[in-house]
Design an enzyme around this catalytic site. Sequence first.
Site, short mmCIF file in Angstrom:
data_model
loop_
_atom_site.label_atom_id
_atom_site.label_comp_id
_atom_site.label_asym_id
_atom_site.label_seq_id
_atom_site.Cartn_x
_atom_site.Cartn_y
_atom_site.Cartn_z
N CYS A 12 -29.67 72.20 48.48
CA CYS A 12 -30.37 71.06 49.08
C CYS A 12 -31.26 70.41 48.02
CB CYS A 12 -31.21 71.53 50.27
SG CYS A 12 -32.29 70.26 50.95
N LYS A 13 -31.07 69.12 47.82
CA LYS A 13 -31.85 68.39 46.82
C LYS A 13 -33.32 68.29 47.22
CE LYS A 13 -27.87 65.80 45.28
NZ LYS A 13 -27.18 64.50 45.24
#
Length: 133
Positions: A12-13
């Site tokens: 997840c960025k």
Amino acid sequence: MNKILFYEKTGCKGNARQKALLESNGYSLEVKSLLDEPWERDQLESYFVDRPVEEWFNDKSPAVKQGQVDPSAFDAAGALDLLLCEPILIRRPLIEMDGHRMCGFDDRVQIMLGINKSFQGLEACQNAKERCD
């Protein structure tokens, strides 16, 4: 150095930005996968203390965004049942530090962590095409 247990969705960025901010503020992180953790009911619920049930859910998840899951329709017991079955719906990150547990990365969490400058958008996906599933 303050140590934090940080549950993320691997890759997840948004979680990557949150971890970078914490590390730049002197925190040491133990990172675990939110999706791979064998959650117990009481353990998971302890991350949501003082939060309305609606805020237990990841409002960026496709099921919530598409209206398949309505967080406002759940009581605590029903929400926990669903989140235990489908951890992708859990608001992230889940953070534990010095025995305190919290969810999300909004202003409230940043204040609890002693981050004096408010960083907006750290729970948001930067890319509109990014999916949280």
